[in-house]
Write an enzyme that holds these catalytic residues in place. Structure first.
Site, PDB file in Angstrom:
ATOM      1  N   SER A 437       6.528  44.264 -44.667  1.00 51.75           N
ATOM      2  CA  SER A 437       7.208  43.338 -45.567  1.00 51.75           C
ATOM      3  C   SER A 437       8.606  43.806 -45.920  1.00 51.75           C
ATOM      4  O   SER A 437       9.588  43.060 -45.775  1.00 51.75           O
ATOM      5  CB  SER A 437       6.378  43.147 -46.841  1.00 51.75           C
ATOM      6  OG  SER A 437       6.248  44.373 -47.554  1.00 51.75           O
ATOM      7  N   ASP A 438       8.745  45.056 -46.402  1.00 50.91           N
ATOM      8  CA  ASP A 438      10.071  45.483 -46.859  1.00 50.91           C
ATOM      9  C   ASP A 438      11.005  45.787 -45.703  1.00 50.91           C
ATOM     10  O   ASP A 438      12.226  45.630 -45.837  1.00 50.91           O
ATOM     11  CB  ASP A 438       9.981  46.656 -47.831  1.00 50.91           C
ATOM     12  CG  ASP A 438       9.209  47.844 -47.296  1.00 50.91           C
ATOM     13  OD1 ASP A 438       8.606  47.746 -46.219  1.00 50.91           O
ATOM     14  OD2 ASP A 438       9.204  48.887 -47.975  1.00 50.91           O
ATOM     15  N   CYS A 439      10.475  46.185 -44.549  1.00 58.66           N
ATOM     16  CA  CYS A 439      11.334  46.373 -43.371  1.00 58.66           C
ATOM     17  C   CYS A 439      11.892  45.019 -42.919  1.00 58.66           C
ATOM     18  O   CYS A 439      13.073  44.911 -42.548  1.00 58.66           O
ATOM     19  CB  CYS A 439      10.557  47.025 -42.240  1.00 58.66           C
ATOM     20  SG  CYS A 439       9.971  48.685 -42.636  1.00 58.66           S
TER      21      CYS A 439
END
Length: 709
Positions: A437-439
């Protein structure tokens, strides 16, 4: 005895993010090393290659000096390569696997592994869970066995010190469960000394709350091949070396050990997450099952486990999600097929995990942090306002962003419990491919910022459709129940599953929990995306952002902080928490959450203007001052937070001045304490952070207050 190699003969090859170190043998051609190769290896770099820069007259020149240096470390394919080592339990698994399978690591690699293990030995003779932790049995027993496998004699000074530590600390008997597994497969622990790891869990219906498909993906991908090997009770050949290790690593006579009494015996040096009453009950139940299980059912479970292992291997081009399951999967293939084509594909991917640095060769916590570091770096450089000056660097970064985005779905996602992948950015390389998600959020943010300066990009732009795919991944990863984002997947099970955590060493491994970092990154990315594409899925994005903000507020601690789960620790978590709130228009004047968070940071600012947080903050889950004082990376995170919150200038200026005072004459900063962490108890290196975040923070300061000191 193997001597350390000539570091000037090592070269780093990169291709679409893949990083592999190779050695030019003596007498052969040896091309000149690049600046980044010399830098990673700690070799002298001439003043002609990297000159000292004039003393900066203002902050703009501080930032320029920093980027001028940092861009010299960019690799040819447009990414920044960095050291992602730190954990000490990773490389021994590879060494044991290669020993059992007769896989030759090569003389030069073995020599550099020995050098690394020597360099990381603690003063008391042991080795830690990671490079900054106190000595543990887990780190010490596996490192000791590794050195003996790599060729050191029992009377070598490093080996003798390691053996003395084990003997005075209760021996390898007290190694935690993951270590018991590795010693058992090596032939230096009996399988009766392990709690059961039955593969039959994979035969349960997915509707059962404890089905492995509901576990955090890193957890299930480790216990999947562990269960296969445990069920077969596989082990390597009992060689004279194995018999010697049985004598050297234990305080008791090996043949006299009552192995079933070892199942729950874990040294106090290692115990971090004690077994719950529930997991102890489950273990006793599974022991009964092991005595009376159906051989037909066991064979069916083994077949299912191997099918899942093959799928993981093929979906990641034999890289696997991480280093632990990489080498256990490789071992499973060896025990099942011997030196097959599949096994050879595993061997070919070993170098992807090996990183060489001035302290030796280590196994990284992933096949690198390529996309993650590059996406952050783009945002940092753009923040300096000097996009035109660094257009060539940023264009190369754009190429890497383009290359790395996942463009194909895995063939059978539902069958193998995979989330949607197309449109995601992974942590490292496209070949690895696991969506995060954060990548994805940081990759999208970097891409959109470069699209704002697209006149400098001399290649076709990433299409709108691919950006829509990235948004789809992020929206699909939001948990409906909490509004937060986890890492790779939705939270698939109750937090009660954590009561089944059998690891003893790690915290929070069973469930993919939502985190402030992942949630904030996705919120920021969605808001930036809306600025460029206001009509695309607008209602869904607005709803997602609102729910995400509610989640972030709900997990703020009473003291105003957010605990970071993927870096050290409160300075990191607070940065993400405050950035999200400010992204939706909340301010210091309107948001008590922002005010409390900033007050927390101000209370921890040191007299020199910096902030310094130890990795023990993560372990103890409370602020712990760094014993070496202020740290560049913690200071940069705190400054970024106070800047976006529009706190008073004076403490921010002091933080900027601290970072400026620590900058080296060539624009670099010195590597300080370890800054990454996972599962609360294990620290990991992000060597690029000392460059990325000071650049970012100083750039943001210039945007708000101008370039003058």
């Amino acid at each position: 005895m193997l001597s350390p190699t000539d570091l000037s003969r090592w070269h780093l090859k990169v291709e679409e993010g893949r990083q592999t170190w190779s050695y030019s043998a003596e007498g052969g051609d040896n091309a000149p090393q690049s600046i980044h190769e010399k830098y990673f290896l700690g070799l002298p770099i001439s003043s002609e290659e990297v000159p000292d820069l004039p003393d900066p007259r203002n902050l703009e020149e501080v930032a320029s000096n920093a980027v001028d240096f940092y861009q010299r470390l960019l690799t040819d394919d447009g990414h920044w390569a960095n050291d992602y080592g730190g954990p000490m339990f990773l490389m021994p698994g590879l060494i044991i696997t290669c020993f059992i399978s007769n896989t030759d690591l090569g003389v030069e690699r073995r020599a550099e592994m020995i050098r690394y293990l020597r360099n990381q030995q603690r003063e008391d003779g042991g080795w830690g869970l990671h490079i900054e932790s106190p000595s543990t049995i887990f780190g010490s027993a596996l490192s000791y066995a590794s050195l003996r496998i790599l060729g050191l004699d029992a009377d070598d000074d490093t080996v003798k010190k390691g053996r003395a530590f084990l003997q005075k600390s209760g021996g390898a008997e007290g190694i935690p469960s993951w270590g018991k597994f590795w010693l058992a497969v090596l032939g230096c622990y009996e399988w009766e000394g392990l709690n059961p790891i039955p593969p039959e869990f994979w035969l349960l219906p997915y509707s059962v709350p404890v089905h492995p498909g509901r576990w955090w993906c890193h957890c299930r991908m480790v216990y999947l091949p562990m269960g296969y090997i445990y069920a077969r009770r596989s082990k390597g050949p009992i060689t004279p070396l194995i018999l010697e290790l049985r004598k050297e690593m234990f305080v008791q006579d090996y043949d006299a050990i009552v192995w079933d009494s070892m199942r729950n015996h874990v040294s106090p040096l290692d115990m971090y997450t004690p077994h719950s009453a529930l997991v102890n009950t489950v273990h006793w139940t599974l022991l009964w099952y092991e005595k009376y299980h159906s051989s037909w059912l066991r064979q069916k479970a083994l077949k299912e486990a191997m099918e899942q292992i093959h799928a993981e291997d093929e979906n990641t081009k034999y890289i696997c999600i991480g280093p632990v399951n990489k080498v256990i999967n490789m071992l499973c293939v060896w025990f099942d097929e011997g030196e097959s084509d599949r096994f050879k594909k595993h061997v070919e991917r070993i170098p992807d995990y090996l990183w060489l640095a001035e302290d030796g060769m280590k196994m990284q916590g992933y096949n690198g942090s390529q996309l993650w570091d590059t996406a952050f770096s783009v945002q940092a450089i753009v923040a300096t306002g000097q996009v035109e000056k660094y257009r060539d660097t940023l264009t190369n970064n754009y190429l890497y962003l383009d290359t790395t985005q996942v463009k194909e779905e895995v063939p059978t996602p539902n069958r193998h419990y995979r989330h949607v992948s197309v449109g995601a950015w992974p942590f490292s390389t496209r070949d690895h491919g696991w969506p995060i998600s954060d990548c994805t959020a940081e990759g999208l943010k970097a891409t959109l910022l470069l699209h704002e300066n697209k006149e400098f990009i001399d290649r076709p732009l990433i299409s709108d459709e691919r950006l829509y795919d990235a948004v789809n991944v992020m929206l699909s990863l939001q948990n409906a129940s909490t509004g937060g984002w986890a890492t790779y997947e939705l939270q698939r099970g109750s937090g009660l599953i954590e009561l089944l955590n059998p690891s003893e060493t790690f915290h929070g491994i069973m469930v993919d929990y939502p985190y402030v970092e992942c949630s904030s990154a996705c919120i920021q990315a969605l808001i930036l995306f809306q600025k460029h594409y206001p009509s695309h899925r607008a209602n869904e994005i607005n709803t997602a952002v609102a729910k995400g903000i509610s989640f972030i507020k709900s997990i703020q601690r009473a003291d105003g902080s957010w605990k970071g789960s993927w870096a050290v620790c409160f300075t990191y978590g607070i940065w993400f928490g405050v950035e999200a709130l400010c992204a939706v228009g909340e301010t210091l004047g309107t948001s008590p959450e922002i005010k409390k968070a900033c007050q927390f940071l101000i209370a921890h600012q040191r007299e020199d203007g910096g902030w310094g947080e130890s990795f023990q903050s993560c372990v103890q889950m409370n602020w712990v001052e760094h014993p070496d004082g202020s740290q560049i990376v913690n200071t940069a995170w705190a400054v970024l937070t106070l800047l976006v919150a529009e706190w008073d200038q004076e403490p921010i200026k002091r933080g900027v001045e601290y970072m400026r005072s620590k900058q080296l004459a060539n624009g670099d900063w010195t590597q300080e304490g370890i800054s990454g962490v996972f599962n609360a108890n294990c620290a990991i290196s992000y060597s690029g952070y000392k460059n990325i975040f000071p650049i970012w923070a100083i750039g943001k300061y210039i945007q708000k207050y101008g370039k003058e000191f």
